[in-house]
Design a protein around this motif. Sequence first.
Motif, mmCIF file in Angstrom:
data_model
loop_
_atom_site.group_PDB
_atom_site.id
_atom_site.type_symbol
_atom_site.label_atom_id
_atom_site.label_comp_id
_atom_site.label_asym_id
_atom_site.label_seq_id
_atom_site.Cartn_x
_atom_site.Cartn_y
_atom_site.Cartn_z
ATOM 1 N N VAL A 5 0.837 -1.207 0.000
ATOM 2 C CA VAL A 5 0.000 0.000 0.000
ATOM 3 C C VAL A 5 0.869 1.253 0.000
ATOM 4 O O VAL A 5 0.608 2.218 -0.739
ATOM 5 N N MET A 6 1.935 1.241 0.809
ATOM 6 C CA MET A 6 2.834 2.389 0.853
ATOM 7 C C MET A 6 3.622 2.544 -0.443
ATOM 8 O O MET A 6 3.851 3.666 -0.909
ATOM 9 N N GLU A 7 4.039 1.447 -1.021
ATOM 10 C CA GLU A 7 4.748 1.519 -2.299
ATOM 11 C C GLU A 7 3.860 2.143 -3.381
ATOM 12 O O GLU A 7 4.308 2.983 -4.174
ATOM 13 N N ALA A 8 2.597 1.743 -3.397
ATOM 14 C CA ALA A 8 1.667 2.311 -4.368
ATOM 15 C C ALA A 8 1.440 3.798 -4.111
ATOM 16 O O ALA A 8 1.347 4.603 -5.050
ATOM 17 N N ALA A 9 1.353 4.177 -2.839
ATOM 18 C CA ALA A 9 1.171 5.586 -2.498
ATOM 19 C C ALA A 9 2.376 6.411 -2.924
ATOM 20 O O ALA A 9 2.225 7.528 -3.450
ATOM 21 N N PRO A 276 -0.781 -0.375 6.664
ATOM 22 C CA PRO A 276 -0.452 -0.892 7.994
ATOM 23 C C PRO A 276 0.485 0.025 8.770
ATOM 24 O O PRO A 276 0.361 0.155 9.995
ATOM 25 N N GLU A 277 1.407 0.695 8.066
ATOM 26 C CA GLU A 277 2.310 1.613 8.751
ATOM 27 C C GLU A 277 1.554 2.800 9.354
ATOM 28 O O GLU A 277 1.882 3.290 10.437
ATOM 29 N N ALA A 278 0.516 3.272 8.634
ATOM 30 C CA ALA A 278 -0.278 4.403 9.127
ATOM 31 C C ALA A 278 -1.117 4.000 10.331
ATOM 32 O O ALA A 278 -1.262 4.770 11.294
ATOM 33 N N LEU A 279 -1.677 2.799 10.284
ATOM 34 C CA LEU A 279 -2.493 2.333 11.412
ATOM 35 C C LEU A 279 -1.635 2.109 12.649
ATOM 36 O O LEU A 279 -2.049 2.421 13.771
ATOM 37 N N ALA A 280 -0.414 1.583 12.455
ATOM 38 C CA ALA A 280 0.502 1.421 13.586
ATOM 39 C C ALA A 280 0.880 2.783 14.159
ATOM 40 O O ALA A 280 0.993 2.943 15.381
ATOM 41 N N ALA A 281 1.072 3.768 13.269
ATOM 42 C CA ALA A 281 1.395 5.120 13.736
ATOM 43 C C ALA A 281 0.258 5.699 14.561
ATOM 44 O O ALA A 281 0.497 6.369 15.574
ATOM 45 N N SER A 282 -0.984 5.448 14.149
ATOM 46 C CA SER A 282 -2.133 5.948 14.911
ATOM 47 C C SER A 282 -2.090 5.430 16.342
ATOM 48 O O SER A 282 -2.290 6.183 17.298
ATOM 49 N N ASP A 283 -1.841 4.134 16.489
ATOM 50 C CA ASP A 283 -1.787 3.538 17.827
ATOM 51 C C ASP A 283 -0.639 4.131 18.633
ATOM 52 O O ASP A 283 -0.799 4.461 19.821
#
Length: 294
Positions: A5-9, A276-283
């Motif tokens: 997902v991050m690579e695509a972004a 997943p990296e963004a969701l981990a950052a939220s937590d």
Amino acid sequence: MPSPVMEAAAELLRHRRARAEALQLTLLQRRAAFEANAELSLAATDVEAEPTVLSGVACDRLNGTAKEGTLLYLHGGGYCVGSPRTHRELAGRLARSANRVGVLPDYRLAPEHPFPAGLEDALAVYRSLCETEGEPPALAGDSAGGGLALALLLRLRDEGRPLPPRVAVLSPWTDLTLGGASMQDRAGRDPYMSKAALAAFAEAYATVGDRERPLVSPLHADLTGLPPMWIEVGSEEVLFDDAARLHDKALAEGVRSTLFVGEGLFHVWQAVPEAPEALAASDRIGAFLAGSST
């Protein structure tokens, strides 16, 4: 290694940056494009926004049923683009993770309203929240909003006002003189931001003589007495040194500071919905703002 997902972004950001550079978009055209590109995050969010006005500043109120106080979030965009609409998903997600009501001001932007207009709006909203909530809000922001959050802290400290309990800044722009070595050594790695774009934003926001002022470039400030900071930055950013130097300076001046580096990631990667990296950052960031982590 970044997720698919991050690579695509990152690839999408490279495409958008190349198009903007090829078309030589003006600041106002960049503003319109930034708003249009917000559709992806808006489609991904279940955050309900309630419009409100605090001390004459239009704001979005997010996560209205939270129980642990308020989070004042200042959006990024080089002081020239962005709005509550473009940052609603990110601000709402962080506020929810911290169990706080989010407040996202529509502060005035350059070039129509250069420094110190945005800072004055942020201060007005902050003072209103202190009065209505009975305690200072937590504070967060990304990119220029991170720099604005730090400038707000300096203004509050110097005026003897109550400070937020904690502040989190994501890829903060702390030096409008563009003096970090990463401006050059990461230029070929950053898929999103460029020194040329930042220079245009800086020119619109502040005069050359003002760009070393602490309230414009908080990296040039004495940080003594500021509350605990959580700083995040991507390893590929031209703004990497703005975050790293802020962290080192904060520690040297007695401020508790944590620096998290997202390896292989870009400017404000936390805003990519459902990565997943963004969701981990939220937590991670939410736990800090809630006071449950150091």
